[in-house]
Every structure is written in C-alpha cells, then in structure tokens.
Design an enzyme around this catalytic site. Structure first.
Site, PDB file in Angstrom:
ATOM      1  N   GLY A  29      18.171 -18.154 -38.517  1.00  0.00           N
ATOM      2  CA  GLY A  29      19.588 -17.837 -38.460  1.00  0.00           C
ATOM      3  C   GLY A  29      19.949 -17.505 -37.030  1.00  0.00           C
ATOM      4  O   GLY A  29      19.088 -17.359 -36.163  1.00  0.00           O
ATOM      5  N   TYR A  30      21.239 -17.346 -36.801  1.00  0.00           N
ATOM      6  CA  TYR A  30      21.741 -17.101 -35.450  1.00  0.00           C
ATOM      7  C   TYR A  30      22.550 -15.813 -35.401  1.00  0.00           C
ATOM      8  O   TYR A  30      23.526 -15.658 -36.138  1.00  0.00           O
ATOM      9  CB  TYR A  30      22.593 -18.286 -34.976  1.00  0.00           C
ATOM     10  CG  TYR A  30      21.739 -19.489 -34.713  1.00  0.00           C
ATOM     11  CD1 TYR A  30      21.255 -19.733 -33.437  1.00  0.00           C
ATOM     12  CD2 TYR A  30      21.352 -20.347 -35.734  1.00  0.00           C
ATOM     13  CE1 TYR A  30      20.434 -20.818 -33.178  1.00  0.00           C
ATOM     14  CE2 TYR A  30      20.531 -21.430 -35.496  1.00  0.00           C
ATOM     15  CZ  TYR A  30      20.080 -21.653 -34.217  1.00  0.00           C
ATOM     16  OH  TYR A  30      19.248 -22.718 -33.974  1.00  0.00           O
ATOM     17  N   ILE A  31      22.132 -14.902 -34.526  1.00  0.00           N
ATOM     18  CA  ILE A  31      22.902 -13.691 -34.263  1.00  0.00           C
ATOM     19  C   ILE A  31      24.115 -14.061 -33.421  1.00  0.00           C
ATOM     20  O   ILE A  31      25.200 -13.532 -33.598  1.00  0.00           O
ATOM     21  CB  ILE A  31      22.024 -12.633 -33.561  1.00  0.00           C
ATOM     22  CG1 ILE A  31      20.941 -12.152 -34.543  1.00  0.00           C
ATOM     23  CG2 ILE A  31      22.866 -11.469 -33.066  1.00  0.00           C
ATOM     24  CD1 ILE A  31      19.907 -11.248 -33.923  1.00  0.00           C
TER      25      ILE A  31
END
Length: 163
Positions: A29-31
C-alpha cells in the site's frame, strides 16, 4: 543517494513460471502516492519494508529509491495508514543471462496484468531478452504500482485514453 535503474515490459505468455528460481506473495500500500514521490509499505512473505521513491528521469528508467526492512508487525500497522487501494501480486524471479527479471502477476482489480522488470547498472546496459517479454512500457505511468492502486487495470485495460 541510491539510484534505481530499470526497464519494464508487458509479459506475453506464462513461460516465466517454469523458468522461475523462486516466487513470493507481495501486498503493498501507499502512505503517499503523489506523482514523483511515493512512500510504500510492502509485506513480502513474512517480511515488511518501507520504501521511498523519487521522481523518474525523462526516460522513466532511473529514479531515487531508499528501502528499509521492518518487522512484520510494524509493516502491518503501517498498512492501516495507507491510502485506499492495495496491490496484491506474486513476484517470480527469473534469471536470464547476467540479469534477474522480476515478473509480477497481479490479482484483485489488477487481475490479468503481468509485467516484468529488469534492474540495470546503467541506462544503456545490454541484457538478454527472454521470449516471454512483450512490449516495453518503461516510463508509462499507468504501469506504476502507485497508479494501479488508484486506477486498477480492470478499469482501463480496454480504454487506451487512460494513462
């Protein structure tokens, strides 16, 4: 600064599976996923990683990359901070000549997409092309994982206007 130099290709058949030395399941996932700057959390098998990537150069082959291994429990905690959308894939490692190709077979909303990347020491380094390589897509933003998280393959695979 650590520099990542790679080329990316679509994969035209599944012959890479028989050629693979190993495979692993990856969830990421991407912060932060703004264009040119990404902060990624990845869980690969039982290990966690935090990765920061900078903008690509004009050809899309090179960019800054920093990665740090994390304990699995910390990576799972950070996953809860990620933007909506998740990348789920199996990565196959395929040695061809002096290089190892990373072939990613995607699942979920990106089902049907298979891409191969090869890391190089320089942008003009020669490499042996395995038969499973198709069209080169290096630098095409729609094939970046951070784009696939927001606009999955199943939404654009039949729409040439996307990307």
């Amino acid at each position: 600064m650590a520099q990542e130099i790679e080329r990316k290709f679509l994969v035209k058949d599944d012959s890479y599976r028989k050629m693979a030395d190993s495979s692993s399941r990856i969830r990421q996932g991407y912060i932060c996923s703004i264009r040119g700057r990404t902060v990624r959390v990845r869980i690969r098998d039982a290990k966690g990683y935090l990765t920061i990537k900078g903008p690509s150069n004009a050809s899309g082959t090179s960019r800054y990359e920093w990665e740090h291994e994390l304990p699995l429990d910390e990576a799972e905690e950070l996953m809860r901070l990620c933007e909506p959308g998740m990348i789920d894939k199996t990565r196959y490692l395929v040695k061809v000549g002096n290089h190892t190709f990373e072939v990613d077979e995607f699942y979920g909303d990106n089902e049907g997409l298979v891409v191969a990347e090869v890391e190089l020491k320089s942008e003009d380094e020669a490499f042996e092309r395995p038969d499973f390589l198709g069209e080169e897509v290096t630098g095409q933003v729609k094939y970046y994982n951070s784009f696939l998280m927001k606009v999955p393959y199943n939404r654009w695979k039949n729409d040439p206007e996307i990307g």
